[in-house]
Design a protein around this motif. Structure first.
Motif, PDB file in Angstrom:
ATOM      1  N   ILE A 204      15.146  -4.004   0.319  1.00  0.00           N
ATOM      2  CA  ILE A 204      16.097  -3.801  -0.769  1.00  0.00           C
ATOM      3  C   ILE A 204      17.333  -3.064  -0.081  1.00  0.00           C
ATOM      4  O   ILE A 204      17.038  -1.783  -0.086  1.00  0.00           O
TER       5      ILE A 204
ATOM      6  N   ALA B 160       9.824  -3.014  -0.650  1.00  0.00           N
ATOM      7  CA  ALA B 160       8.858  -3.243  -1.841  1.00  0.00           C
ATOM      8  C   ALA B 160       7.583  -2.953  -1.340  1.00  0.00           C
ATOM      9  O   ALA B 160       6.558  -3.776  -1.371  1.00  0.00           O
TER      10      ALA B 160
ATOM     11  N   SER C  13      13.068  -7.677  -7.602  1.00  0.00           N
ATOM     12  CA  SER C  13      12.296  -7.638  -6.572  1.00  0.00           C
ATOM     13  C   SER C  13      10.938  -8.009  -6.832  1.00  0.00           C
ATOM     14  O   SER C  13      10.045  -8.399  -6.003  1.00  0.00           O
TER      15      SER C  13
END
Length: 243
Positions: A156, A195, A147
């Motif tokens: 994700i 994220a 990431s």
């Protein structure tokens, strides 16, 4: 499973993509495949999807057909480990055949290898990360480190969340007690994260999934003990582990 052949060019909606994917062996459910499809469709043209763990290409086909529709691409990473469980070279061959049959040769790029070995030398940006690799704690938490190449706020997707002990341990360590990922929701064992820095309420949602995780572990124990009738009482009428 037998079905009417589908021209790959007809896979312009989810139903068409799923018809291509569902005949490929794997544990991704139709509902989970739709989550992948919709996540890929949210990407603009030129974006890149990274998939860790491709097996014979069930999820890759879904991601690839959606990516083709929006003008994105997919990088598929899998070591194709030798042995009865994963199949080695024959599995890779079936993956390549399935991708070709879906008309995705120009969309999907295969990089055979271990994600943990490829990550340190990776330099290309990622816009969507799908993790379905080895399910032990150390590999999963290392896969989360991909990431670093993800677009800020990017999605994700993690398969076997709150089902695998290793993956769930990693979620607790890196997401519940971390500061880089926010839990969104899940479809079965496919969980979505972003994220972004989490708020306290979003950490609570991670904890709220623990009873479901414990139930899944309990069912797995029952299946190992060949107590499927007991597992059925707890709502699991399937010879396979809850995915």
């Amino acid at each position: 499973m037998s079905q009417t052949p589908l021209d790959p060019t007809e896979a312009r909606d989810f139903a068409g993509a799923w018809r291509l994917a569902q005949v490929i062996p794997g544990w991704l459910t139709e509902a989970q495949a739709r989550v992948l499809w919709e996540a890929a469709l949210r990407l603009p043209a030129g974006n890149r999807i990274l998939e860790i763990g491709s097996h014979q290409g069930r999820s890759t086909t879904v991601l690839g057909t959606a990516a083709r529709r929006v003008g994105a691409t997919v990088v598929a990473i899998d070591p194709f480990v030798e042995g009865r469980l994963f199949g080695g070279k024959p599995t890779r061959k079936r993956f390549e055949q399935n991708i070709a049959a879906a008309g995705l040769k120009g969309v999907v790029e295969l990089i055979p290898g271990y994600s943990t070995e490829l990550r340190p030398d990776w330099h290309r940006p990622i816009d969507l990360l799908y993790i379905d690799g080895k399910h032990d704690y150390w590999t999963f938490t290392d896969d989360l480190r991909w990431s670093a190449h993800l677009t800020p706020g990017g999605e994700i997707l993690v398969h076997d969340s709150y089902s695998s002990i290793g993956v769930t341990s990693g979620i607790l360590a890196k997401i519940l007690f971390g500061s880089r990922y926010t839990y969104q929701d899940r479809t079965g064992s496919l969980a979505r994260f972003r994220a972004t820095v989490p708020h306290p309420a979003e950490r609570v949602r991670v904890l709220a999934e623990i009873p479901w995780f414990l139930r899944n572990v309990f069912i797995k124990v029952l299946l190992r003990l060949r107590l499927r009738p007991v597992a059925r009482v707890f709502g699991h009428d399937d010879p396979y582990d809850p995915y």
